[in-house]
Design a protein around this motif. Sequence first.
Motif, PDB file in Angstrom:
ATOM      1  N   UNK A 189       0.067  36.453 -24.742  1.00  0.00           N
ATOM      2  CA  UNK A 189       0.107  36.689 -23.304  1.00  0.00           C
ATOM      3  C   UNK A 189       1.454  36.261 -22.722  1.00  0.00           C
ATOM      4  N   UNK A 190       2.022  37.134 -21.916  1.00  0.00           N
ATOM      5  CA  UNK A 190       3.227  36.826 -21.142  1.00  0.00           C
ATOM      6  C   UNK A 190       2.795  36.668 -19.693  1.00  0.00           C
ATOM      7  N   UNK A 191       3.007  35.480 -19.138  1.00  0.00           N
ATOM      8  CA  UNK A 191       2.544  35.151 -17.791  1.00  0.00           C
ATOM      9  C   UNK A 191       3.744  35.044 -16.845  1.00  0.00           C
ATOM     10  N   UNK A 192       3.760  35.866 -15.810  1.00  0.00           N
ATOM     11  CA  UNK A 192       4.808  35.833 -14.788  1.00  0.00           C
ATOM     12  C   UNK A 192       4.193  35.223 -13.530  1.00  0.00           C
ATOM     13  N   UNK A 193       4.448  33.939 -13.321  1.00  0.00           N
ATOM     14  CA  UNK A 193       3.729  33.192 -12.303  1.00  0.00           C
ATOM     15  C   UNK A 193       4.602  32.903 -11.087  1.00  0.00           C
ATOM     16  N   UNK A 194       3.964  32.901  -9.906  1.00  0.00           N
ATOM     17  CA  UNK A 194       4.658  32.579  -8.667  1.00  0.00           C
ATOM     18  C   UNK A 194       4.676  31.083  -8.403  1.00  0.00           C
ATOM     19  N   UNK A 195       5.206  30.686  -7.257  1.00  0.00           N
ATOM     20  CA  UNK A 195       5.321  29.284  -6.881  1.00  0.00           C
ATOM     21  C   UNK A 195       3.949  28.626  -6.783  1.00  0.00           C
ATOM     22  N   UNK A 196       3.913  27.323  -7.046  1.00  0.00           N
ATOM     23  CA  UNK A 196       2.675  26.544  -6.976  1.00  0.00           C
ATOM     24  C   UNK A 196       2.562  25.959  -5.574  1.00  0.00           C
ATOM     25  N   UNK A 212      13.847  22.432  -8.268  1.00  0.00           N
ATOM     26  CA  UNK A 212      13.370  23.642  -8.952  1.00  0.00           C
ATOM     27  C   UNK A 212      11.845  23.733  -8.854  1.00  0.00           C
ATOM     28  N   UNK A 213      11.353  24.952  -8.629  1.00  0.00           N
ATOM     29  CA  UNK A 213       9.907  25.166  -8.531  1.00  0.00           C
ATOM     30  C   UNK A 213       9.227  24.888  -9.875  1.00  0.00           C
ATOM     31  N   UNK A 214       8.108  24.183  -9.805  1.00  0.00           N
ATOM     32  CA  UNK A 214       7.291  23.936 -10.999  1.00  0.00           C
ATOM     33  C   UNK A 214       6.234  25.028 -11.082  1.00  0.00           C
ATOM     34  N   UNK A 215       6.257  25.807 -12.165  1.00  0.00           N
ATOM     35  CA  UNK A 215       5.351  26.934 -12.336  1.00  0.00           C
ATOM     36  C   UNK A 215       4.255  26.607 -13.345  1.00  0.00           C
ATOM     37  N   UNK A 216       3.110  27.227 -13.157  1.00  0.00           N
ATOM     38  CA  UNK A 216       1.984  27.077 -14.085  1.00  0.00           C
ATOM     39  C   UNK A 216       2.059  28.226 -15.083  1.00  0.00           C
ATOM     40  N   UNK A 217       2.551  27.963 -16.266  1.00  0.00           N
ATOM     41  CA  UNK A 217       2.827  29.021 -17.244  1.00  0.00           C
ATOM     42  C   UNK A 217       1.710  29.085 -18.292  1.00  0.00           C
TER      43      UNK A 217
END
Length: 236
Positions: A189-196, A212-217
């Motif tokens: 799976x490739x996950x393209x996640x937005x801001x948390x 830097x934004x912390x993303x949930x990958x």
Amino acid sequence: MKYYILLIGLLFGGSILAQSNIYLGGILGHYAMGDMKKFQDVQLSELFASTGLKTAKELEFPISLQAEVGFDQWLNSNNSLGVFLNYSVTSGRLGYSDYSGGLTSAQNLSRSLIGVKFQGIISDRLGYYLKVGWSYSKLKLDYSQNIIGAGQNNSSVEFHSQGAVIQPGLYKDLFLTKKFYFQIQAGYEINLQGATLLDSDPNAYLIDKTGKKILIDWSGFRLGLLMGLHFANRDK
């Protein structure tokens, strides 16, 4: 005329259903969570600075079992197009304890995913698939400190984020009967996640010390075992 239209609808609906299948299963998910692991490192430093306690990582977003249900419509003998729902959970945890008490800092994650899936047969019930979907993730940060004789202090804060998912993979069908079957899946799976984003203020989001934004990958390998039902008999 009404009866004629109704008959066509019933026949067409039956034909569509006869070329369909439903399934339910579990998928083992491995997760990258690069930003979340760095966030744990930052929390370790901050907890040491504020309490003087050397907390340690107890959980680092381990492999977990996802639940998935879906519906496939066979377009022809080799290809199908369907929809699916998936639910995933994992967590991280920092902790410390001694004779005087202890503390825990948990990062509890969950995700709901809805999407479409294309399947193609390669040969002998071996095939490939491509899943594309939209996801909604929840992050709950729980902090608990317990000092013997002084009581317990608990606090929590919640975040959410949205993202897109692309997952290519291979599958193998194992038929029990002409209607019931198992399917083994393996993919990435490739996950393209937005801001948390903070639940209480969607204009605020989780960042690290550099801004830097912390993303949930959720990106990672997937290995699944599904059980399905064909509405019409299919050859083993």
